[in-house]
Design a protein around this motif. Structure first.
Motif, PDB file in Angstrom:
ATOM      1  N   TRP A  72      41.396  -1.962  15.238  1.00 42.18           N
ATOM      2  CA  TRP A  72      40.416  -1.375  14.309  1.00 42.18           C
ATOM      3  C   TRP A  72      40.377   0.155  14.434  1.00 42.18           C
ATOM      4  O   TRP A  72      40.156   0.861  13.466  1.00 42.18           O
ATOM      5  CB  TRP A  72      39.001  -1.913  14.589  1.00 42.18           C
ATOM      6  N   GLU A  73      40.454   0.638  15.665  1.00 45.97           N
ATOM      7  CA  GLU A  73      40.419   2.090  15.949  1.00 45.97           C
ATOM      8  C   GLU A  73      40.885   2.225  17.391  1.00 45.97           C
ATOM      9  O   GLU A  73      41.411   1.263  17.969  1.00 45.97           O
ATOM     10  CB  GLU A  73      38.994   2.649  15.757  1.00 45.97           C
ATOM     11  N   GLY A  74      40.686   3.343  18.009  1.00 48.70           N
ATOM     12  CA  GLY A  74      41.052   3.511  19.406  1.00 48.70           C
ATOM     13  C   GLY A  74      40.626   4.890  19.833  1.00 48.70           C
ATOM     14  O   GLY A  74      40.231   5.722  19.001  1.00 48.70           O
ATOM     15  N   LEU A  75      40.681   5.142  21.137  1.00 49.34           N
ATOM     16  CA  LEU A  75      40.211   6.434  21.643  1.00 49.34           C
ATOM     17  C   LEU A  75      41.159   7.568  21.296  1.00 49.34           C
ATOM     18  O   LEU A  75      40.729   8.711  21.156  1.00 49.34           O
ATOM     19  CB  LEU A  75      39.987   6.332  23.156  1.00 49.34           C
ATOM     20  N   GLU A  76      42.431   7.270  21.129  1.00 51.47           N
ATOM     21  CA  GLU A  76      43.352   8.328  20.736  1.00 51.47           C
ATOM     22  C   GLU A  76      43.090   8.738  19.280  1.00 51.47           C
ATOM     23  O   GLU A  76      42.777   9.892  18.995  1.00 51.47           O
ATOM     24  CB  GLU A  76      44.804   7.866  20.904  1.00 51.47           C
ATOM     25  N   ARG A  80      41.030  12.103  17.995  1.00 54.81           N
ATOM     26  CA  ARG A  80      41.765  13.059  17.153  1.00 54.81           C
ATOM     27  C   ARG A  80      41.021  13.330  15.845  1.00 54.81           C
ATOM     28  O   ARG A  80      40.966  14.470  15.371  1.00 54.81           O
ATOM     29  CB  ARG A  80      43.164  12.510  16.858  1.00 54.81           C
ATOM     30  N   SER A  81      40.452  12.278  15.282  1.00 54.89           N
ATOM     31  CA  SER A  81      39.710  12.483  14.032  1.00 54.89           C
ATOM     32  C   SER A  81      38.495  13.373  14.268  1.00 54.89           C
ATOM     33  O   SER A  81      38.140  14.207  13.434  1.00 54.89           O
ATOM     34  CB  SER A  81      39.305  11.142  13.415  1.00 54.89           C
ATOM     35  N   LEU A  82      37.875  13.209  15.428  1.00 50.23           N
ATOM     36  CA  LEU A  82      36.730  14.068  15.755  1.00 50.23           C
ATOM     37  C   LEU A  82      37.170  15.521  15.872  1.00 50.23           C
ATOM     38  O   LEU A  82      36.531  16.427  15.318  1.00 50.23           O
ATOM     39  CB  LEU A  82      36.081  13.617  17.068  1.00 50.23           C
ATOM     40  N   ALA A  83      38.272  15.746  16.612  1.00 51.28           N
ATOM     41  CA  ALA A  83      38.772  17.119  16.771  1.00 51.28           C
ATOM     42  C   ALA A  83      39.016  17.741  15.398  1.00 51.28           C
ATOM     43  O   ALA A  83      38.656  18.893  15.144  1.00 51.28           O
ATOM     44  CB  ALA A  83      40.041  17.116  17.615  1.00 51.28           C
ATOM     45  N   CYS A 113      40.111   4.144  29.770  1.00 49.65           N
ATOM     46  CA  CYS A 113      40.801   4.327  28.478  1.00 49.65           C
ATOM     47  C   CYS A 113      40.550   5.735  27.938  1.00 49.65           C
ATOM     48  O   CYS A 113      41.468   6.407  27.469  1.00 49.65           O
ATOM     49  CB  CYS A 113      40.299   3.315  27.445  1.00 49.65           C
ATOM     50  N   ALA A 114      39.295   6.167  28.007  1.00 51.35           N
ATOM     51  CA  ALA A 114      38.956   7.488  27.457  1.00 51.35           C
ATOM     52  C   ALA A 114      39.619   8.596  28.282  1.00 51.35           C
ATOM     53  O   ALA A 114      40.130   9.571  27.726  1.00 51.35           O
ATOM     54  CB  ALA A 114      37.445   7.679  27.419  1.00 51.35           C
ATOM     55  N   ASP A 115      39.631   8.430  29.604  1.00 50.62           N
ATOM     56  CA  ASP A 115      40.266   9.448  30.447  1.00 50.62           C
ATOM     57  C   ASP A 115      41.737   9.607  30.076  1.00 50.62           C
ATOM     58  O   ASP A 115      42.279  10.708  30.063  1.00 50.62           O
ATOM     59  CB  ASP A 115      40.147   9.069  31.932  1.00 50.62           C
ATOM     60  N   GLU A 116      42.355   8.506  29.746  1.00 50.55           N
ATOM     61  CA  GLU A 116      43.781   8.566  29.421  1.00 50.55           C
ATOM     62  C   GLU A 116      44.006   9.127  28.010  1.00 50.55           C
ATOM     63  O   GLU A 116      44.971   9.848  27.784  1.00 50.55           O
ATOM     64  CB  GLU A 116      44.365   7.152  29.510  1.00 50.55           C
ATOM     65  N   LYS A 443      49.050  14.022  25.669  1.00 52.91           N
ATOM     66  CA  LYS A 443      49.897  13.227  24.772  1.00 52.91           C
ATOM     67  C   LYS A 443      49.953  11.823  25.331  1.00 52.91           C
ATOM     68  O   LYS A 443      50.510  11.568  26.394  1.00 52.91           O
ATOM     69  CB  LYS A 443      51.332  13.798  24.717  1.00 52.91           C
ATOM     70  N   VAL A 444      49.385  10.894  24.607  1.00 50.41           N
ATOM     71  CA  VAL A 444      49.261   9.528  25.135  1.00 50.41           C
ATOM     72  C   VAL A 444      50.587   8.824  25.192  1.00 50.41           C
ATOM     73  O   VAL A 444      50.925   8.146  26.158  1.00 50.41           O
ATOM     74  CB  VAL A 444      48.263   8.726  24.275  1.00 50.41           C
ATOM     75  N   ASN A 445      51.387   8.978  24.155  1.00 50.97           N
ATOM     76  CA  ASN A 445      52.633   8.199  24.089  1.00 50.97           C
ATOM     77  C   ASN A 445      53.858   8.968  24.572  1.00 50.97           C
ATOM     78  O   ASN A 445      54.977   8.538  24.378  1.00 50.97           O
ATOM     79  CB  ASN A 445      52.862   7.712  22.653  1.00 50.97           C
ATOM     80  N   ALA A 446      53.618  10.129  25.196  1.00 54.06           N
ATOM     81  CA  ALA A 446      54.747  10.965  25.596  1.00 54.06           C
ATOM     82  C   ALA A 446      55.537  10.316  26.720  1.00 54.06           C
ATOM     83  O   ALA A 446      55.010   9.512  27.465  1.00 54.06           O
ATOM     84  CB  ALA A 446      54.258  12.318  26.035  1.00 54.06           C
TER      85      ALA A 446
END
Ligand SMILES: NC(=O)N[C@H]1NC(=O)NC1=O
Ligand SMILES: [Zn+2]
Ligand SMILES: [Zn+2]
Length: 446
Positions: A72-76, A80-83, A113-116, A443-446
């Motif tokens: 549905w959504e996620g912290l990444e 990003r949408s907030l930023a 999760c949020a820390d990551e 970068k989460v997926n780096a």
């Protein structure tokens, strides 16, 4: 070595008190100097001539669905949408993630999760449900900013709404902790019975759905919670009031000394039942959107200082769950809006209704920080965290699906023209968004 990490030069710096042209110097994530023509060296200088520099917004109400419901959504994507929308801190609601944040173990999962993944600052609501009164103390000791309860069904199977016994007991406990209870205030009895009647009669239009969740249902729940607040001494925060008629009941309680505060959301200030009819599920939420006269009245409440906080209640879902063909009782209730709160406040508030920028800053940053004890956030001042958004008030744009950073690129705001565009967002001294791009180093997926 440079004296500062970053200087923002010549911007119009807006706080809840005033707007003053000047320079802001940042080092190690903090604002360490504000002045005129700062001369010391900096690793980077941002020229903000002609731009407005605001405290990063604090969105006190988002559902980012992680862990457990990241489809549905996620912290990444959420952060990003907030930023992109100028928001540098969010308070994540305890539900819509699985497991919900109703004990320390689950809170720890969400924190990890949020820390990551989050590129802006996370804070967490704990949940109050019938099963977890014994867990509230530990949640409080582990830093939740307050507790959230639903007075009507939440739509989420693992987050039960509270019966009156639970809410009263929970409020006694939360009062003893010195914390605050946020409530989704709609009356189960009124909403459930009206919805059942409507559906039995085959009445399932947008208007029928709205009529099944009337303003009086919010008022009934709010009156009850006020009585409980007076009986227990528990501090209360009413989320997403959809009408000034609800706000008036809260204001009367405030006037006689009850510690109660109220949030409304950008969508109740920008959208109406007509949008629900035209945009379908994208504009479905609970409480539902109201008519135009209610929207105008709510703006009066905002202008009069009767509202404490404006948030997004970003409660996203995949497009398949937001598609309504003919039955408005079906489909997910929740608006995707986290990226657009400041745009709505600037366009609908500042430009259309002369709401001062200082009031927008108060409602979206300074008040939330004060109310929830974020002592180093919510304003631009020496010693505060360098959480900042830089905005060009001369630039207009039409919001397009592809502009959205959400997991699912839809929103009832798509197609609307906004005046005032976020140029840069700085969280803890780092430029995390600039000129349409995410620039955060995480970068989460780096
Ligand atoms: N569970 C959840 O996110 N519910 C939210 N959606 C909405 O429209 N109102 C809410 O409280
Ligand atoms: Zn709610
Ligand atoms: Zn919500």
């Amino acid at each position: 070595m440079s004296t500062y990490d970053l200087i923002i030069k010549n911007g119009k710096i807006v706080t809840a008190e005033s707007t003053v042209q000047g320079d802001i110097a940042i080092k190690d994530g903090k604002i360490i100097e504000i002045g005129q023509s700062l001369q010391d060296s900096a690793d980077r200088v941002i020229d903000a001539e002609g731009l407005h520099v605001l405290p990063g917004l604090i969105d006190t109400h988002v559902h980012f669905n992680e862990p457990g419901r990241t489809e549905w959504e996620g912290l990444e994507t959420g952060s990003r949408s907030l930023a992109a929308g100028g928001v540098t801190t969010f308070f994540d609601m305890p539900l819509n993630s699985t497991p919900p944040t109703i004990n320390k173990e689950n809170l720890d999962l969400k924190k990890a999760c949020a820390d990551e993944k989050s590129i802006v600052n996370p804070r967490y609501w704990g949940g109050l449900v019938p099963e977890n009164i014994a867990d509230l103390k530990e949640l409080h000791e582990n830093g939740v900013i307050g507790f959230k309860a639903f007075m009507s069904p939440s739509g989420i199977a693992d987050f039960n709404h509270v019966d009156d016994e639970t809410i009263f007991k929970g409020m006694k406990e939360i009062a003893s902790l010195g914390s605050r209870l946020a409530v989704h205030a709609e009356s189960t009895v009124i909403c459930d019975q009206l919805a059942e009647e409507k559906q039995k009669q085959g009445k399932t239009t947008a208007r029928d759905f709205v009529e099944s969740r009337p303003i009086i249902s919010e008022i009934e729940a709010v009156r009850r919670i006020i009585s409980y607040a007076e009986a227990t001494g528990c501090k209360v925060h009413v989320v997403h009031a959809s009408s000034r008629k609800v706000v008036e009941v809260i204001q009367a309680a405030k006037d006689r000394g009850v510690d109660i505060t109220v949030e409304t959301c950008a969508h109740y200030l920008a959208l109406t039942v007509k949008d629900l009819e035209e945009k379908g599920g994208l504009a479905k939420c609970c409480p539902p959107l109201r008519d135009e006269d209610e929207v105008e009245d709510l703006w009066v409440a905002v202008a009069n200082g009767e509202i404490n906080v404006i948030a997004s209640d970003h409660s996203p879902a995949p497009a398949s769950m937001k598609t309504i063909t003919d039955n408005y009782f079906e489909g997910w209730g929740g608006i995707s809006g986290a990226q657009s709160t400041l745009n709505v406040m600037l366009t609908e508030g500042y430009f259309k209704r002369n709401l001062p920028l200082e009031k927008i800053v108060a409602l979206t940053a300074t008040n939330p920080a004060k109310l929830f004890g974020l002592d180093s956030k919510g304003t631009i001042a020496k010693g505060y965290d360098a959480d900042i958004t830089i905005v060009n008030l001369d630039e207009s744009f039409e919001l397009k699906n592809e502009d959205l950073f959400y997991r699912h690129q839809h929103s009832p705001y798509v197609g609307m023209t906004f005046k005032g565009k976020v140029k840069s967002t700085i969280a803890n001294g780092e430029v995390v968004f600039e000129n349409g791009e995410i620039t955060a180093s995480k970068k989460v997926n780096a």
